[in-house]
Design an enzyme around this catalytic site. Structure first.
Site, short mmCIF file in Angstrom:
data_model
loop_
_atom_site.label_atom_id
_atom_site.label_comp_id
_atom_site.label_asym_id
_atom_site.label_seq_id
_atom_site.Cartn_x
_atom_site.Cartn_y
_atom_site.Cartn_z
N HIS A 175 -3.42 -66.40 17.74
CA HIS A 175 -1.99 -66.22 17.94
C HIS A 175 -1.41 -67.37 18.78
CE1 HIS A 175 1.68 -63.69 18.72
NE2 HIS A 175 1.76 -64.50 19.76
N GLU A 176 -2.04 -67.62 19.91
CA GLU A 176 -1.51 -68.67 20.79
C GLU A 176 -1.62 -70.04 20.14
OE1 GLU A 176 0.36 -67.83 23.08
OE2 GLU A 176 -0.25 -65.72 23.12
N HIS A 229 1.45 -70.77 18.14
CA HIS A 229 2.53 -71.35 18.96
C HIS A 229 2.23 -72.82 19.26
CE1 HIS A 229 4.71 -67.67 19.61
NE2 HIS A 229 3.72 -67.06 20.24
N HIS A 247 2.95 -75.08 16.38
CA HIS A 247 4.41 -75.22 16.22
C HIS A 247 4.93 -76.29 17.18
CE1 HIS A 247 8.16 -72.48 15.25
NE2 HIS A 247 8.20 -73.62 14.61
ZN LIG Z 1 3.58 -64.99 20.72
#
Ligand SMILES: [Zn+2]
Length: 685
Positions: free
Chosen positions: A474-475, A478, A481
């Site tokens: 998940h991290e 980010h 991105h």
């Molecule tokens: Zn998040």
């Protein structure tokens, strides 16, 4: 020379990575104070000196000013999170009000606003991302009330500051109510069913306070195990009642920390604020910065999810009732029985625990495996950097991401994996440096990737639970991105300028690979034998994934619909009608109805104290986006490099440089559909 001399202050360096070896708490206030003052002076100079503001003579210099302040502040807030100390905390806290005043001052700067309006006249000649940046800037000025007439502007400021006070009061009441209640237990038989970790925590809490036995409270790590595992039904009821009535007119501390008036006033002021700015409701004001286009769209979206999930949620609840009756002889499930029998049913059915999965996920396998998955998907190569860099702790590692085909250096990141004292819990990605490319210079993005895994013991590598593996993915979503962006201006590069309801798309998308056999073969390997996750364990893991998913879906939709409706339907003549609307929402969507004295809203700090007001729907919205985006990988192959390249080009590289819906459509070929989320959640709908 004193450390306050600018030339000696490492936080004032204008290029390169932060000098973690040299940064001291005493550098913080002088650096931030200097930059704020100097930025304000430079803004005044720009506004006065530039008659024809344009991209090069106005926008880029402003982006540079922002960049140098955030380049100084990001290592400070990072150190505050991972290497906290008294002097650092004091310096950090001293800067917060100054930073907030700074952004208020810029947000209401009329000369600056007029200059941006001139820039906007030239915008048709700009590239789409540049136009986007200008539109965002003007929008943010309007939302801070810059073009209101004088009396209204004064009222706007009054409301904004009163709201900040009330939101803080809401949080404080909730905190005080949480802290005021505790339960001491000296009879060990009452602890039956509780896991060892929960007992140990309660024992330690009692010891710290010099008390006998076990001491529990309403903090989540103490509360949750009791309602989930304690066999003593009366104990569960007592905890549930105390928790569900915090800061309200009900329960053991009825009226003592009551948020009722605070909530009414918050809703009234938010409504007034929205009307001042020309919106029909605060819900409309909230959507001004989001991907969702209208209140009707949000309401329709939530109701659709509820309608499609409800039949299955009813079946799940019926199964739970049958199980409790047949296996435990219990009828009439109350709110404090549902988590308890749900956990029993889950264990009965799947017999799987996070502990059991750990040996298959050693860090030494998971991390290179994740880099391989990311590398294949997005055409990049991730490896340890040879560059000698200063770090804040010897465990921290530094990596670089290069384009696989061209070898171009795209981004870099610090990896700080293990829990230790003075480090905040949880996992997160934060910006260290933004990508910026102007006439004068080019800087590549750098990220802080932070986790809190259990450190390795002896020769054995750290072992991760499957939940932790998902968190890591998940991290990294980010992180990608932020680091793969090709946008040249910090305010719309990476995750900056991405609407709140779209920013979790890459992160939630990445979690999907943790459930795919092909990816699990790369990221799992038994710590002793190296053997990948066995198939029977994999099948149980998949089966358990969607346990009670429709009930959970309805619960989130209930919160989101409630939040949206109280902000959208506020009527000054009738007041907030908080519990009336909550009751209507529950009748419409919920399968589980809590007792009448439940005061859930009095503790809903996401919307009354935090930034989620009329925005709680964003959690589900982003899940729909990520599930639908992943469905294209399912169609084309979960490790298909072409689909990965498309995602990199249309989403990861674009940051906040275009409308979020347009970007999604560019990737998926159409607007988002809720079908994939329902399918991934095992909801037939
Ligand atoms: Zn998040």
């Amino acid at each position: 020379m004193s450390p306050t001399e600018p030339q000696d202050n490492p936080l004032l360096a204008t290029e390169g990575l932060p000098r973690f070896g040299a940064i001291r708490p005493e550098h913080v206030e002088p650096a931030i104070g200097h930059l704020i003052e100097d930025n304000l002076a430079q803004v005044a100079r720009l506004v006065a000196a530039v008659d024809e503001p344009d991209w090069e003579n106005f926008v880029e210099p402003l982006e540079e000013l922002d960049e140098r302040l955030s380049r100084a502040w990001s290592p400070v807030s990072h150190l505050h999170a991972v290497m906290d100390s008294e002097p650092l905390r004091a310096a950090y806290n001293a800067c917060l009000p100054r930073l907030s005043d700074y952004s208020t001052e810029l947000g209401q700067h009329e000369g600056l606003y007029r200059a941006w309006q001139k820039v906007a006249k030239r915008a048709p000649a700009y590239q789409p991302a540049q136009r986007r940046l200008v539109e965002n800037a003007l929008r943010d000025f309007r939302l801070s009330g810059v073009d209101l007439p004088k009396e209204k502007k004064a009222r706007f400021r009054e409301i904004a500051s009163r709201l900040a006070e009330l939101e803080a009061r809401f949080e404080q009441n909730l905190l005080d109510a949480t802290n005021a209640w505790e339960k001491s237990i000296t009879d060990e038989t009452r602890l039956a069913g509780l896991p060892e970790s929960a007992r140990a925590l309660a024992r330690q809490t009692a010891e710290r306070k010099g008390r006998e036995g076990w001491l529990f409270n309403l903090e989540f790590p103490s509360y949750l195990p009791v309602v989930t595992y304690a066999d003593d039904r009366e104990l569960r009821r007592e905890f549930y009642e105390a928790y569900a009535t915090r800061a309200s007119d009900q329960g053991p501390h009825a009226g003592r920390f009551d948020n009722s008036q605070v909530m009414e006033e918050i809703l009234a002021l938010r409504h007034e604020l929205a009307r001042l700015l020309g919106f029909a409701s605060y819900a409309e004001r909230s959507l001004a910065t989001k991907m969702a286009r209208s209140p009707e769209e949000v309401l329709g979206f939530l109701r659709d999810l509820a309608r499609r999930s409800r039949p299955q949620a009813e079946r799940e609840l019926a199964e739970l009732r049958d199980y409790a009756r047949e296996h435990h002889g219990v009828t009439g499930l109350e709110a404090w029985d549902i988590p308890y029998y749900s956990e029993k049913l889950r264990q009965h059915r799947y017999r799987i625990t996070q502990e059991e999965l750990k040996p298959w996920f050693p860090e030494t396998r998971v991390i290179p495996g994740m880099f391989e998955v990311i590398g294949r998907l997005f055409g990049v190569e991730i490896r340890r950097s040879d560059e000698p860099v200063e770090v804040w702790h010897p465990e921290v590692r530094f990596y670089e991401i290069r384009d696989r085909a061209s070898g171009e250096l795209l981004g870099q990141f610090y990896f700080d994996l293990y829990a230790r004292p003075h480090k905040r819990g949880g996992a997160w990605m934060a910006d260290c440096l933004s990508r910026i490319k102007t006439a004068g210079r080019e800087q590549i993005p750098v990220a802080f990737m932070t986790c809190n895994f259990t450190p390795p013991v002896g020769d054995q590598p750290a072992l991760l639970t499957h939940d932790e593996v998902q968190t890591l993915f998940h991290e990294f979503g980010h992180g990608l991105h932020h680091m793969l962006t090709r946008i040249d201006w910090p305010s719309i590069a990476g995750i900056s300028g991405v609407p709140w309801d779209a920013v979790e798309l890459p992160s939630q998308l990445m979690e999907n690979w943790c459930w795919e056999r092909e990816a699990l073969n790369l990221i799992s390997g038994h710590v002793e034998t190296g053997e990948p996750l066995p198939d029977d364990l994999y099948q149980r893991m998949i089966a358990a994934r969607n346990f009670q998913s429709a009930m959970q879906m309805l619960r989130q939709v209930e919160f989101a619909l409630f939040d949206f409706r109280i902000h959208h339907e506020y009527d000054p003549a009738r007041g907030g009608r908080i519990y009336q609307i909550l009751d209507e929402v529950r009748r419409e969507v919920a399968v589980v109805r809590p007792p009448g004295w439940n005061r859930f809203a009095h503790g809903f700090s996401h919307i009354f104290a935090g930034g989620y007001a009329a925005g709680y729907y964003a959690y589900k919205w982003a899940e729909v986006l990520s599930a639908d985006a992943f469905s294209l990988f399912e169609e084309n192959g979960v490790l298909d490099p072409e689909t990965g390249r498309l995602f990199r080009e249309t989403i990861l590289e674009q940051g906040g440089g275009a409308d979020a819906m347009e970007l999604f459509v560019a990737f998926r070929g159409r607007e988002p559909s809720i079908e994939p989320l329902l399918r991934h959640s095992g909801i037939e709908g």
